[in-house]
Write an enzyme that holds these catalytic residues in place. Structure first.
Site, PDB file in Angstrom:
ATOM      1  N   SER A 268      29.265  45.984  55.136  1.00  0.00           N
ATOM      2  CA  SER A 268      27.984  45.452  54.665  1.00  0.00           C
ATOM      3  C   SER A 268      28.143  44.335  53.650  1.00  0.00           C
ATOM      4  O   SER A 268      27.332  43.407  53.616  1.00  0.00           O
ATOM      5  CB  SER A 268      27.123  46.580  54.088  1.00  0.00           C
ATOM      6  OG  SER A 268      27.817  47.262  53.067  1.00  0.00           O
ATOM      7  N   HIS A 320      26.984  44.389  48.063  1.00  0.00           N
ATOM      8  CA  HIS A 320      25.983  43.577  48.745  1.00  0.00           C
ATOM      9  C   HIS A 320      25.710  42.290  47.969  1.00  0.00           C
ATOM     10  O   HIS A 320      25.674  41.192  48.539  1.00  0.00           O
ATOM     11  CB  HIS A 320      24.679  44.360  48.895  1.00  0.00           C
ATOM     12  CG  HIS A 320      24.796  45.562  49.772  1.00  0.00           C
ATOM     13  ND1 HIS A 320      23.816  46.531  49.846  1.00  0.00           N
ATOM     14  CD2 HIS A 320      25.782  45.963  50.615  1.00  0.00           C
ATOM     15  CE1 HIS A 320      24.176  47.461  50.706  1.00  0.00           C
ATOM     16  NE2 HIS A 320      25.376  47.149  51.178  1.00  0.00           N
TER      17      HIS A 320
END
Length: 584
Positions: A268, A320
């Protein structure tokens, strides 16, 4: 607004046969560069290509049976978009206008001849080359095409395949398919500060290819597939490979900086990096206004939702954010490279920018390695010696329970005390490390002391202790409380240091208070006898030792309470408290 927005309309083409209407629609689709998916005597189905200017829409063109040139047209988004900003309506409008242009440019005789040729073409048998072409197109448009590298689309399928392959090998080796254990993740290369920053630098790379269960993998690969289809066509396969690796590294190092003690894994961070690159192109590259607005809104919704969702416990939002920021910076560099006309100049600027991003990662990583807490080296030693593995497997607790049981049996044969006996440090005991990420508190304790998991506070509303250790009747409890105001903090501080008074109003003689320094931390130590049991009963007399540390900058108090029933246990407790560290 819908999950897959659509728009329906009617076209009126009176006086034309079904075949003539189809001819106009097919030639219009070719002029608009749409893909022809299916053609039947009653209509056709087209696909607007999935690219920078479209999320991909499906156009259904149906000639109403028994009507005089009435056609039902539907345009629907192929993927989840929520809002299409009028793209479906514009598709039908373009189709109508283009068909009218073609109809105007052809005489009735030409259109009739084209219809006749089309019917003859449809009725003839397919050649071997045409059959092979249709088979190839079928494969290309199938679900499996996302996993097969081809010219112009190499990096995305290879990286997806690599993530899937790693996961399959993990499962084949016995790793849990839905919820891998902590030990499995560490063995396979998850990012973990105490290991990554003390020698296992490669974890900053491998953490981007392992996943915490099948659901985690599927969600990441879906998001990767979506951005890969858009981005690889824009920046090319080489840049796509480099973008994934570089933003993955930057996401790992930012995660280590924010909370190095968290075990982090998954693609991610790198995927957010790719979205960051795409955002840079949407902000600064020359893209048509209507397409830019639609894509920008969709991607901002995706990024915003995932960042907000990432605030939940257990999700590494720092990775992230690190990936997104590094990707946006790399995207700006790629945008700047397109200002040069020559391909060699574009490539040179891109490579220099990639080297710059890597240098940022390398400098940050080396600085983190240089300033690792001492506890990290201790955990590294425990990892290499196998203590961590034994602890995570429950072997140390089992040995400790056995030791406590044998000690208890020995004591029961020679003592009538209602309390379990103290178990001294044995040859098989070792020291474990404890760390609390929220307060930056750490210490070490021997395995002859049992850690109580799920310990609760003294009252239902009280905060649970950071750590509670038990050995026989001897206990050590560590709590940390943070206060909202300075006034409340000062009141608690004063109250904690106040000693009981005797009848003359002087501090009770049984209470001894002194200042001690533990690893640079100035603490107040209070000792006093404590009677366990009712006042009119013999009960048990033990010693209570309390250490108070007041962290002024955080308005936080640390309280270490030790109940000493066996004199031998005090040696252990002194060793445990001497290992206490609190990072400011």
């Amino acid at each position: 607004m819908a999950l897959k927005p659509s728009y329906n309309d009617q076209l009126h083409l009176p006086g034309l046969s079904k075949t003539e209407i189809l001819i106009l629609a097919l030639e219009a689709s070719q002029k608009l560069e749409w893909n022809i998916e299916e053609v039947t005597p009653e209509g056709a189905r087209f696909e607007v290509p999935f690219n920078m200017y479209s999320h991909g829409e499906e156009i259904t063109f149906t000639i109403e049976p028994g009507s005089d040139g009435e056609v039902a047209v539907r345009s629907q988004s192929s993927s989840v978009q929520f809002v299409d900003y009028g793209k479906n309506r514009k598709n039908i409008q373009k189709l109508r206008e283009t068909m009218e242009e073609i109809k105007t440019s052809l005489t009735p005789e030409e259109l009739t001849q084209k219809a006749k040729d089309f019917e003859e073409e449809c009725n003839r048998p397919l050649t071997e080359e045409e059959k092979a072409y249709l088979e190839e197109e079928k494969k290309r448009n199938s679900f499996w095409s996302f996993f097969i590298p081809r010219k112009g689309f190499m990096a995305t399928p290879i990286l997806i395949d690599l993530n899937l392959l790693v996961f399959i090998v993990m499962i084949a080796s016995g790793v849990g398919i839905m919820s891998p254990s902590t030990l499995s993740l560490l063995k396979w290369g998850a990012d973990f500060g105490p290991l990554t920053l003390t020698g296992d630098w490669w974890r900053a790379v491998t953490c981007n290819f392992i996943h915490i269960g099948a659901f985690h993998l599927l969600m990441n690969m879906y998001a990767f597939m979506y951005v890969g289809l858009l981005l690889e066509d824009l920046i090319g396969s080489r840049r796509m490979f480099m973008s994934y690796l570089l933003t993955g590294l930057c996401s790992a190092v930012f995660s280590l900086y924010m909370h190095g003690e968290t075990i982090s894994a998954g693609a991610s961070g790198a995927i957010f990096g790719l979205y960051g690159i795409f955002l840079a192109f949407l902000f600064f590259h020359r893209i048509a206004k209507e397409q830019r607005k639609a894509l920008l809104t969709s991607i901002l919704i995706f990024v915003g939702y995932n960042l907000v969702y990432g605030m939940k416990a257990g999700i590494d939002n720092a990775a992230h954010i690190g990936g997104l920021l590094s990707g946006f910076l790399l995207g700006i560099i790629y945008v700047c490279s397109y200002k040069f006309e020559k391909a060699d100049a574009q490539r040179t600027v891109s490579i220099l920018g990639e080297l710059g991003i890597f240098c940022i990662f390398l400098f940050s990583f080396l600085m983190l390695c240089k300033n690792v807490p001492p506890l990290y080296q201790d955990i590294r030693g425990e990892w290499e010696s196998g203590i961590v593995e034994a602890y995570l497997n429950g072997e140390l607790e089992e040995e400790n329970e056995n030791g406590n049981q044998s000690g208890r049996e020995t004591a029961n044969s020679s003592s009538t005390s209602q309390y379990p006996p103290y178990v001294p440090v044995g040859n098989n005991d070792t020291w474990l490390s404890y760390y609390d990420a929220e307060t930056n508190f750490s210490c070490q304790y021997p395995t002859n002391w049992r850690k109580i998991t799920g310990a609760k506070g003294l009252t239902p509303s009280a905060e649970p202790p950071l750590l509670r250790l038990v050995n026989g009747a001897n206990q050590l409890t560590i709590t940390a409380l943070t206060y909202d105001t300075q006034k409340e903090f000062e009141h608690i501080k004063k109250l904690s240091l106040t000693l009981p008074r005797n009848a003359q109003g002087e501090p009770a003689e049984d209470y001894k208070q002194s200042n001690v320094n533990i690893n640079g931390l100035s603490m107040t130590r209070t000792t006093n006898p404590l009677h366990i049991g009712a006042p009119d009963e013999p009960g048990e007399d033990i010693q209570q030792i309390v250490l108070h540390y007041f962290q002024e900058s955080k308005k936080r108090t640390f309280t270490i309470v030790m109940l000493v029933y066996d004199e031998e246990a005090e040696t252990d407790l002194n060793a445990i408290t001497s290992s206490i560290q609190i990072t400011q």
